[in-house]
Design an enzyme around this catalytic site. Structure first.
Site, PDB file in Angstrom:
ATOM      1  N   THR A  26      34.282  -1.559  83.174  1.00 50.63           N
ATOM      2  CA  THR A  26      32.914  -2.036  82.946  1.00 50.63           C
ATOM      3  C   THR A  26      33.004  -3.426  82.321  1.00 50.63           C
ATOM      4  O   THR A  26      33.347  -3.560  81.145  1.00 50.63           O
ATOM      5  CB  THR A  26      32.155  -1.088  81.995  1.00 50.63           C
ATOM      6  OG1 THR A  26      32.305   0.253  82.460  1.00 50.63           O
ATOM      7  CG2 THR A  26      30.681  -1.436  81.919  1.00 50.63           C
ATOM      8  N   LYS A  39      38.541   7.445  62.913  1.00 49.74           N
ATOM      9  CA  LYS A  39      38.823   6.085  62.422  1.00 49.74           C
ATOM     10  C   LYS A  39      37.557   5.267  62.151  1.00 49.74           C
ATOM     11  O   LYS A  39      37.509   4.504  61.188  1.00 49.74           O
ATOM     12  CB  LYS A  39      39.721   5.336  63.409  1.00 49.74           C
ATOM     13  CG  LYS A  39      41.142   5.875  63.484  1.00 49.74           C
ATOM     14  CD  LYS A  39      41.983   5.028  64.437  1.00 49.74           C
ATOM     15  CE  LYS A  39      43.372   5.610  64.612  1.00 49.74           C
ATOM     16  NZ  LYS A  39      44.205   4.733  65.461  1.00 49.74           N
ATOM     17  N   SER A  76      50.672  15.145  65.791  1.00 50.63           N
ATOM     18  CA  SER A  76      51.029  13.964  64.990  1.00 50.63           C
ATOM     19  C   SER A  76      52.493  13.973  64.563  1.00 50.63           C
ATOM     20  O   SER A  76      53.014  14.989  64.100  1.00 50.63           O
ATOM     21  CB  SER A  76      50.152  13.885  63.739  1.00 50.63           C
ATOM     22  OG  SER A  76      50.584  12.804  62.925  1.00 50.63           O
ATOM     23  N   ARG A  77      53.137  12.819  64.701  1.00 46.67           N
ATOM     24  CA  ARG A  77      54.523  12.667  64.256  1.00 46.67           C
ATOM     25  C   ARG A  77      54.614  11.923  62.927  1.00 46.67           C
ATOM     26  O   ARG A  77      55.699  11.602  62.460  1.00 46.67           O
ATOM     27  CB  ARG A  77      55.332  11.952  65.340  1.00 46.67           C
ATOM     28  CG  ARG A  77      55.395  12.769  66.629  1.00 46.67           C
ATOM     29  CD  ARG A  77      56.274  12.148  67.687  1.00 46.67           C
ATOM     30  NE  ARG A  77      57.669  12.089  67.284  1.00 46.67           N
ATOM     31  CZ  ARG A  77      58.633  11.626  68.078  1.00 46.67           C
ATOM     32  NH1 ARG A  77      58.343  11.207  69.294  1.00 46.67           N
ATOM     33  NH2 ARG A  77      59.880  11.578  67.666  1.00 46.67           N
ATOM     34  N   ALA A 124      38.958  -2.034  77.032  1.00 45.11           N
ATOM     35  CA  ALA A 124      38.158  -2.754  76.028  1.00 45.11           C
ATOM     36  C   ALA A 124      37.626  -1.801  74.964  1.00 45.11           C
ATOM     37  O   ALA A 124      36.569  -2.028  74.392  1.00 45.11           O
ATOM     38  CB  ALA A 124      37.001  -3.485  76.714  1.00 45.11           C
ATOM     39  N   ASN A 165      42.736   3.214  59.774  1.00 45.61           N
ATOM     40  CA  ASN A 165      43.719   4.295  59.931  1.00 45.61           C
ATOM     41  C   ASN A 165      44.534   4.532  58.658  1.00 45.61           C
ATOM     42  O   ASN A 165      45.389   5.407  58.633  1.00 45.61           O
ATOM     43  CB  ASN A 165      44.658   4.009  61.116  1.00 45.61           C
ATOM     44  CG  ASN A 165      45.675   2.927  60.810  1.00 45.61           C
ATOM     45  OD1 ASN A 165      45.478   2.102  59.914  1.00 45.61           O
ATOM     46  ND2 ASN A 165      46.777   2.915  61.543  1.00 45.61           N
ATOM     47  N   THR A 185      43.510   9.563  62.043  1.00 44.21           N
ATOM     48  CA  THR A 185      43.690   9.459  63.484  1.00 44.21           C
ATOM     49  C   THR A 185      42.430   9.956  64.196  1.00 44.21           C
ATOM     50  O   THR A 185      41.404  10.205  63.563  1.00 44.21           O
ATOM     51  CB  THR A 185      44.987  10.178  63.926  1.00 44.21           C
ATOM     52  OG1 THR A 185      45.223   9.904  65.304  1.00 44.21           O
ATOM     53  CG2 THR A 185      44.934  11.674  63.698  1.00 44.21           C
TER      54      THR A 185
END
Length: 262
Positions: A152, A66, A15-16, A127, A87, A62
């Site tokens: 799908t 979520k 993570s930044r 999707a 988030n 994250t």
């Protein structure tokens, strides 16, 4: 007093968010500390609640938490309700509030590139949750038609069915990835296939003016194909910064300028 913030996930070392929020704080004069928190896969709720019990002001969420964060919130913003994922968390009057800033981050990144969103036709590849989270903000920003293409087809059709009442002002359509064709203003890759050997080949009968890759910092066949066509492209670092700015604004009431951090 120094405000305490954190980002929670599993894994989390990549993570930044801490560096971004500390950079925003330096620019805006907000006194904060922002840490990474690794939660066990079965320990999100206890880790999150202990953070707020210890006086934490806000938390980013994250992968893979979520949807769980969404389910635990007492109060949700409209965009979080539509995204069915959260988030950004904060406590207010003893209630857990949740928002989803990912879509606003994408919109801010596209606007910073000066790609017009007004009255556009947009194609989104994939999707999944990433797509669900950006549809509403894209429509709010002026997108007129959004086509969701997925391997799908039934999954894309289900997403269109879920979202059409939330964005009645726009036309939503589902297609199979095998049926990619037509002219689009912006194409957005929200799949992970560009990061694997299972790369999608974009057919010649598919035309687009701009290409946005949600992932960043890794090789992307999606970007490579945009380059081959001489189509302007960007990868997802701007979206990452944009969603972080929106969270920072929710928590601190001051909005850093995206262009200062790209």
């Amino acid at each position: 007093m120094t405000k305490q913030f954190a980002v929670i996930g599993n894994p989390i070392e990549q993570s930044r968010s801490p560096e971004l929020h500390h950079a925003f704080a330096e620019k805006t004069g907000v006194d904060l500390n922002y840490q990474k928190r690794l939660a066990p896969l079965d320990g999100f709720e206890s880790s999150m609640r202990s953070f707020f019990a210890e006086g934490g002001s806000g938390m980013n969420v994250t992968v893979p938490f979520k949807e769980q964060a969404f389910a635990l919130c007492d109060v949700l913003t409209e965009r979080a309700q539509i995204a069915k994922a959260v988030n950004t968390l904060w406590m207010e009057n003893g209630k857990l509030h949740g928002d989803n800033t990912d879509g606003q981050g994408l919109v801010a990144a596209i606007q910073a590139l000066e790609w017009n969103l007004e009255n556009t036709t947009i194609l989104i590849l994939g999707a999944g949750g990433a797509t669900r989270g950006v549809i509403y903000p894209l429509v709010q920003a002026g997108a007129q038609k959004i086509v969701i293409a997925n391997r799908t087809l039934a999954r894309a059709e289900q997403l269109v069915d879920d979202l059409k009442t939330a964005v009645p002002q726009a036309q939503l359509q589902a297609i199979s990835l095998n049926d990619l064709e037509g002219d689009f203003d912006i194409m957005i890759n929200a799949t992970s296939t560009s990061l694997s050997g299972d790369a999608l080949q974009l057919p010649e009968k598919l035309q687009f003016k701009y290409a946005y890759e949600m992932a960043y910092g890794k090789p992307s066949s999606f970007i490579d194909q945009a380059k081959q066509r001489n189509v302007p492209y960007a990868e997802g670092f701007g979206m990452l910064v944009g969603q972080a700015i929106e969270a920072f604004y929710i928590w601190n009431g001051v909005r850093p300028q995206l262009k200062d951090f790209l």
